[in-house]
Write a protein that holds these residues in place. Structure first.
Motif, PDB file in Angstrom:
ATOM      1  N   VAL A 147       0.857  -1.173   0.000  1.00 47.95           N
ATOM      2  CA  VAL A 147       0.000   0.000   0.000  1.00 47.95           C
ATOM      3  C   VAL A 147       0.897   1.229   0.000  1.00 47.95           C
ATOM      4  O   VAL A 147       1.694   1.421   0.920  1.00 47.95           O
ATOM      5  CB  VAL A 147      -0.927   0.016   1.235  1.00 47.95           C
ATOM      6  N   PHE A 189      -6.189   0.038  -1.676  1.00 53.63           N
ATOM      7  CA  PHE A 189      -5.908   1.028  -0.637  1.00 53.63           C
ATOM      8  C   PHE A 189      -4.868   2.039  -1.106  1.00 53.63           C
ATOM      9  O   PHE A 189      -3.996   1.713  -1.917  1.00 53.63           O
ATOM     10  CB  PHE A 189      -5.351   0.350   0.623  1.00 53.63           C
ATOM     11  N   VAL A 196      -1.944  -1.957   7.496  1.00 53.80           N
ATOM     12  CA  VAL A 196      -2.039  -0.751   6.670  1.00 53.80           C
ATOM     13  C   VAL A 196      -1.240   0.355   7.362  1.00 53.80           C
ATOM     14  O   VAL A 196      -1.374   0.542   8.573  1.00 53.80           O
ATOM     15  CB  VAL A 196      -3.513  -0.318   6.510  1.00 53.80           C
ATOM     16  N   ILE A 205      -6.162   7.339   5.206  1.00 58.09           N
ATOM     17  CA  ILE A 205      -6.249   6.047   4.532  1.00 58.09           C
ATOM     18  C   ILE A 205      -7.506   6.040   3.660  1.00 58.09           C
ATOM     19  O   ILE A 205      -8.586   6.404   4.130  1.00 58.09           O
ATOM     20  CB  ILE A 205      -6.313   4.910   5.582  1.00 58.09           C
ATOM     21  N   ASN A 213      -9.773   3.679   0.852  1.00 55.44           N
ATOM     22  CA  ASN A 213      -9.915   2.368   0.219  1.00 55.44           C
ATOM     23  C   ASN A 213     -11.129   2.312  -0.701  1.00 55.44           C
ATOM     24  O   ASN A 213     -12.073   3.090  -0.577  1.00 55.44           O
ATOM     25  CB  ASN A 213      -9.973   1.236   1.255  1.00 55.44           C
ATOM     26  N   HIS A 241     -10.671  -6.133   4.466  1.00 54.27           N
ATOM     27  CA  HIS A 241      -9.867  -5.564   5.547  1.00 54.27           C
ATOM     28  C   HIS A 241     -10.556  -5.856   6.875  1.00 54.27           C
ATOM     29  O   HIS A 241     -11.714  -6.265   6.908  1.00 54.27           O
ATOM     30  CB  HIS A 241      -9.628  -4.063   5.345  1.00 54.27           C
TER      31      HIS A 241
END
Length: 279
Positions: free
Chosen positions: A3, A26, A202, A210, A212, A230
């Protein structure tokens, strides 16, 4: 699985960010416009709310899906038998919000929604031509004036030793929406499942943002952007005694937006809520 952590201010940020979304589902941004001081203040103020009896006055509305969801009625992830160990509050600008918390949380809602439009423009601009031609309208336009975008204030309570065996804070799941925007929580635990089925932490340093992919963007892109599984794992050691608060913003198109030949936003959402047992 890698990621990427992308500098929002870098010239190649859009390309690198979308590349990470395509490869992993992500992407992580630094130097983004969402101020850490605001996030920390929200964490503190809502932690106090979850510690109080006031939350019981906002019991969720089954039709509108706004308000407080206790751990007794928390989600059960698709394919799982045990409820997640969490409680949460659903924020919509039109919904019920505790008066003392309203101004700050709606300011955050607006800031992140505005950033989301920009990120969806990045996604569209860097989608292959064969993928982009299937978008029924510009991606950022899908969320304009939408009443459906949901801000969830999540509280994972400290562990007391009475938790149900096999239950975890958030079992493996995919999000339903277009994109999810999540500032790093005040405690670690977020993991994503790689193509080799291995679970990877992550990058979640305080200050990271973050993002996604959700199922709706996977549907609209014909699978080019993967909605990746996730989860939030249980704390260990001294962290067991700590609460975890997080602030995912789930970007939802307007109800009538066409995602694919099979689904509008409304039909897709209804199908998934039934699977989750909350509708």
């Amino acid at each position: 699985m890698n990621v990427q952590v992308v500098d929002y201010l870098a010239e190649n940020a859009p390309q690198k960010f979308v590349e990470s979304l395509h490869n992993t589902g992500f992407g992580v941004l630094i130097n983004h416009p969402i101020k850490q001081e605001l996030v920390e203040s929200i964490y503190k103020n809502w932690q106090n709310f979850f510690n109080s009896e006031e939350k019981e006055h906002y019991a969720f509305d089954p039709e509108k899906q706004d308000g407080f969801f206790s751990s007794d009625i928390s989600e059960t992830a698709k394919g799982h038998a045990k409820k997640d160990i969490k409680e949460y509050f659903h924020i919509y600008p039109w919904g019920r919000i505790p008066p003392a918390l309203k101004e700050e949380i709606l300011h955050y809602y607006q800031l992140t929604s505005t950033l989301a439009e920009e990120l969806l423009d990045w996604v569209e601009k860097h989608s292959p031509e064969g993928v982009a031609k299937h978008y029924s309208e510009p991606l950022s336009n899908m969320i304009k004036n939408t009443p459906n975008t949901l801000l969830r204030v999540l509280h994972y309570p400290p562990f007391e030793g009475k938790e149900e065996a096999g239950a975890i804070r958030a079992a493996a799941h995919e999000d339903i929406n277009l994109l999810t925007i999540l500032p790093a929580a005040n405690e670690p635990g977020l993991q994503v499942q790689g193509t080799d089925d291995q679970w990877v932490d992550v990058p979640s340093d305080f200050g990271h943002l973050i993002i996604n992919i959700g199922d709706m963007l996977q549907e609209a892109s014909g699978g080019y952007f993967p909605s990746t599984s996730h989860r939030v794992i249980n704390p260990t050691g001294s962290s067991k005694s700590k609460s975890r608060v997080s602030l995912p913003l789930f970007l939802h198109p307007r109800s009538e937006v066409v995602l694919s030949d099979k689904h509008t936003q409304e039909s897709y959402l209804l199908e998934r809520l039934k699977e989750l047992g909350v509708k």
